[in-house]
Design a protein around this motif. Structure first.
Motif, PDB file in Angstrom:
ATOM      1  N   LYS A  43      -3.243 -12.127 -10.287  1.00 40.64           N
ATOM      2  CA  LYS A  43      -3.603 -10.876  -9.626  1.00 40.64           C
ATOM      3  C   LYS A  43      -2.964 -10.724  -8.246  1.00 40.64           C
ATOM      4  O   LYS A  43      -2.828  -9.598  -7.751  1.00 40.64           O
ATOM      5  CB  LYS A  43      -5.125 -10.772  -9.469  1.00 40.64           C
ATOM      6  N   HIS A  44      -2.601 -11.814  -7.630  1.00 38.60           N
ATOM      7  CA  HIS A  44      -2.054 -11.768  -6.275  1.00 38.60           C
ATOM      8  C   HIS A  44      -0.890 -12.745  -6.169  1.00 38.60           C
ATOM      9  O   HIS A  44      -0.930 -13.857  -6.717  1.00 38.60           O
ATOM     10  CB  HIS A  44      -3.134 -12.119  -5.239  1.00 38.60           C
ATOM     11  N   LEU A  45       0.113 -12.322  -5.445  1.00 34.84           N
ATOM     12  CA  LEU A  45       1.310 -13.139  -5.291  1.00 34.84           C
ATOM     13  C   LEU A  45       1.859 -12.959  -3.890  1.00 34.84           C
ATOM     14  O   LEU A  45       1.956 -11.837  -3.383  1.00 34.84           O
ATOM     15  CB  LEU A  45       2.369 -12.739  -6.330  1.00 34.84           C
ATOM     16  N   SER A 104       6.550  -4.993  -0.534  1.00 39.30           N
ATOM     17  CA  SER A 104       5.120  -4.887  -0.784  1.00 39.30           C
ATOM     18  C   SER A 104       4.871  -4.033  -2.019  1.00 39.30           C
ATOM     19  O   SER A 104       5.408  -2.925  -2.133  1.00 39.30           O
ATOM     20  CB  SER A 104       4.418  -4.275   0.436  1.00 39.30           C
ATOM     21  N   LEU A 105       4.050  -4.545  -2.945  1.00 43.56           N
ATOM     22  CA  LEU A 105       3.695  -3.827  -4.168  1.00 43.56           C
ATOM     23  C   LEU A 105       2.186  -3.932  -4.354  1.00 43.56           C
ATOM     24  O   LEU A 105       1.642  -5.029  -4.410  1.00 43.56           O
ATOM     25  CB  LEU A 105       4.417  -4.419  -5.382  1.00 43.56           C
ATOM     26  N   GLU A 106       1.525  -2.778  -4.466  1.00 45.89           N
ATOM     27  CA  GLU A 106       0.062  -2.784  -4.506  1.00 45.89           C
ATOM     28  C   GLU A 106      -0.456  -1.719  -5.457  1.00 45.89           C
ATOM     29  O   GLU A 106      -0.057  -0.553  -5.379  1.00 45.89           O
ATOM     30  CB  GLU A 106      -0.490  -2.532  -3.099  1.00 45.89           C
ATOM     31  N   THR A 107      -1.352  -2.115  -6.353  1.00 47.79           N
ATOM     32  CA  THR A 107      -2.045  -1.186  -7.233  1.00 47.79           C
ATOM     33  C   THR A 107      -3.458  -1.712  -7.477  1.00 47.79           C
ATOM     34  O   THR A 107      -3.772  -2.866  -7.152  1.00 47.79           O
ATOM     35  CB  THR A 107      -1.307  -0.987  -8.561  1.00 47.79           C
ATOM     36  N   VAL A 108      -4.296  -0.868  -8.053  1.00 44.70           N
ATOM     37  CA  VAL A 108      -5.643  -1.285  -8.432  1.00 44.70           C
ATOM     38  C   VAL A 108      -5.738  -1.388  -9.942  1.00 44.70           C
ATOM     39  O   VAL A 108      -6.087  -2.434 -10.485  1.00 44.70           O
ATOM     40  CB  VAL A 108      -6.699  -0.302  -7.881  1.00 44.70           C
ATOM     41  N   ASN A 165      17.114 -10.710  -1.192  1.00 45.12           N
ATOM     42  CA  ASN A 165      16.357 -11.630  -0.352  1.00 45.12           C
ATOM     43  C   ASN A 165      15.184 -10.861   0.238  1.00 45.12           C
ATOM     44  O   ASN A 165      15.378  -9.830   0.889  1.00 45.12           O
ATOM     45  CB  ASN A 165      17.228 -12.192   0.780  1.00 45.12           C
ATOM     46  N   ALA A 166      13.963 -11.360   0.015  1.00 40.06           N
ATOM     47  CA  ALA A 166      12.793 -10.621   0.481  1.00 40.06           C
ATOM     48  C   ALA A 166      11.573 -11.525   0.526  1.00 40.06           C
ATOM     49  O   ALA A 166      11.473 -12.517  -0.208  1.00 40.06           O
ATOM     50  CB  ALA A 166      12.509  -9.429  -0.440  1.00 40.06           C
ATOM     51  N   ASP A 167      10.649 -11.156   1.403  1.00 40.72           N
ATOM     52  CA  ASP A 167       9.312 -11.752   1.426  1.00 40.72           C
ATOM     53  C   ASP A 167       8.386 -10.824   0.645  1.00 40.72           C
ATOM     54  O   ASP A 167       8.198  -9.669   1.027  1.00 40.72           O
ATOM     55  CB  ASP A 167       8.813 -11.910   2.854  1.00 40.72           C
ATOM     56  N   VAL A 168       7.823 -11.330  -0.448  1.00 39.94           N
ATOM     57  CA  VAL A 168       7.099 -10.498  -1.401  1.00 39.94           C
ATOM     58  C   VAL A 168       5.600 -10.673  -1.248  1.00 39.94           C
ATOM     59  O   VAL A 168       5.093 -11.795  -1.153  1.00 39.94           O
ATOM     60  CB  VAL A 168       7.506 -10.850  -2.847  1.00 39.94           C
ATOM     61  N   ARG A 169       4.899  -9.536  -1.245  1.00 45.19           N
ATOM     62  CA  ARG A 169       3.449  -9.526  -1.358  1.00 45.19           C
ATOM     63  C   ARG A 169       3.085  -8.518  -2.446  1.00 45.19           C
ATOM     64  O   ARG A 169       3.442  -7.338  -2.350  1.00 45.19           O
ATOM     65  CB  ARG A 169       2.791  -9.137  -0.038  1.00 45.19           C
ATOM     66  N   ALA A 170       2.397  -8.985  -3.479  1.00 42.56           N
ATOM     67  CA  ALA A 170       2.026  -8.124  -4.606  1.00 42.56           C
ATOM     68  C   ALA A 170       0.569  -8.370  -4.954  1.00 42.56           C
ATOM     69  O   ALA A 170       0.096  -9.512  -4.929  1.00 42.56           O
ATOM     70  CB  ALA A 170       2.914  -8.405  -5.812  1.00 42.56           C
ATOM     71  N   GLY A 171      -0.140  -7.290  -5.300  1.00 36.99           N
ATOM     72  CA  GLY A 171      -1.537  -7.436  -5.664  1.00 36.99           C
ATOM     73  C   GLY A 171      -2.011  -6.349  -6.596  1.00 36.99           C
ATOM     74  O   GLY A 171      -1.591  -5.190  -6.487  1.00 36.99           O
ATOM     75  N   SER A 204      -0.350  -2.846 -13.911  1.00 36.98           N
ATOM     76  CA  SER A 204       0.420  -4.075 -13.794  1.00 36.98           C
ATOM     77  C   SER A 204       1.574  -3.898 -12.818  1.00 36.98           C
ATOM     78  O   SER A 204       1.991  -2.783 -12.508  1.00 36.98           O
ATOM     79  CB  SER A 204       0.955  -4.496 -15.165  1.00 36.98           C
ATOM     80  N   ILE A 205       2.109  -5.007 -12.360  1.00 38.37           N
ATOM     81  CA  ILE A 205       3.257  -5.039 -11.456  1.00 38.37           C
ATOM     82  C   ILE A 205       4.355  -5.899 -12.087  1.00 38.37           C
ATOM     83  O   ILE A 205       4.091  -7.014 -12.523  1.00 38.37           O
ATOM     84  CB  ILE A 205       2.881  -5.610 -10.082  1.00 38.37           C
ATOM     85  N   ARG A 206       5.569  -5.334 -12.109  1.00 38.57           N
ATOM     86  CA  ARG A 206       6.694  -6.070 -12.694  1.00 38.57           C
ATOM     87  C   ARG A 206       7.894  -5.996 -11.760  1.00 38.57           C
ATOM     88  O   ARG A 206       8.323  -4.919 -11.371  1.00 38.57           O
ATOM     89  CB  ARG A 206       7.069  -5.495 -14.067  1.00 38.57           C
TER      90      ARG A 206
END
Length: 264
Positions: free
Chosen positions: A235-237, A249-253, A208-214, A256-258
């Motif tokens: 690109k953003h979620l 929180s997952l962040e890169t420039v 259970n989590a609140d996700v922010r990915a970009g 990819s994010i999986r």
């Protein structure tokens, strides 16, 4: 060898010569008891940090460091052990040429600069169950496998791989991050950040989590159904896993994010 009582356990610290140093190499060894909830922190500059779960169930941690140099003298790099209220910090302390001595301190404290010194210090660590492990280096990979507590990993030029039963945090600049979490419960935030590299995180099915990915140059993929907040793009979620709660929180420039489904 020094002995100090911390709480209900005895902590042993000191330097043990594993063997006579050969030309361009010298080894360091420290072993001691740490109680569950204490921290074992390794701080390097040049070199990888490899950690795994300790085989013993008695709370004994074990740290070995191998120093190698090409142009620079390995004997000029000291391995220092600092005892503090939260646990043990072990640093590779390089000679300073700026007039200010380098200093080994817990966390982000201390001074860890190096100038044109190519000595590589490779740490190999055994972490007892329930002990928080923190790894910090600049030029080198961090690999923490099967850790039975929380893990925090930092590098600049290197990849990070973390497999832990507790909370995991990882940050690098030039490198990818792979993380696997054994438990989905808890309220502590989970942070994964890089600039040039991908991020892949395996989570239990009941998380259970609140996700922010970009990401800027890459894609976002997830094995989990999410309740999306706002506009969904590649690109953003921003959304909720399960009932939400802890921050993920997952962040890169450039990468990819999986989010992948592991075992519950």
């Amino acid at each position: 060898m020094k002995v100090q009582r911390i709480g209900s356990v005895l902590v042993f610290s000191g330097l043990l010569a594993l063997s006579q140093p050969s030309a361009g190499a010298q080894d360091f060894h420290w072993a001691g008891l740490l109680a569950s909830g204490q921290t074992l922190e390794i701080k390097g500059v040049n070199g990888a940090i490899d950690a795994a779960a300790a085989a013993s169930t008695g709370g004994e941690a074990d740290v070995v460091a191998a120093k190698r140099g090409h142009r620079s003298d390995p004997n000029q790099v000291e391995i220092k052990v600092v005892k503090h209220s939260a646990g043990i910090t072990i640093c590779a302390v390089y000679p300073s040429r700026s007039g200010r001595a380098n200093d080994c301190q817990p966390g982000e404290g201390g001074r860890m600069e190096t100038h044109d010194n190519d000595v590589d210090v490779h740490f190999v660590v055994k972490v007892p169950a329930g002990v928080r492990f923190v790894a910090r280096t600049v030029n080198g990979n961090v690999d923490a496998d099967g850790i039975g507590g929380d893990v925090e990993a930092h590098t600049v030029n290197g990849g990070i791989r973390v497999a832990a039963m507790g909370v995991a945090r990882a940050e690098t600049v030039n490198g990818s991050i792979k993380a696997s979490l054994g438990r989905g419960d808890g309220a502590e935030p989970l942070d994964f950040k890089t600039v040039n590299g991908s991020i892949a995180v395996d989570l239990p099915g009941d998380v259970n989590a609140d996700v922010r990915a970009g990401t800027v140059n890459g894609e976002i993929e997830t094995d989990f159904p999410l309740t999306v907040k706002g506009r969904l793009t590649s690109k953003h979620l921003s959304g909720t896993l399960g009932s939400g709660g802890r921050a993920l929180s997952l962040e890169t420039v450039n990468g990819s994010i999986r989010l992948r489904r592991g075992t519950s």
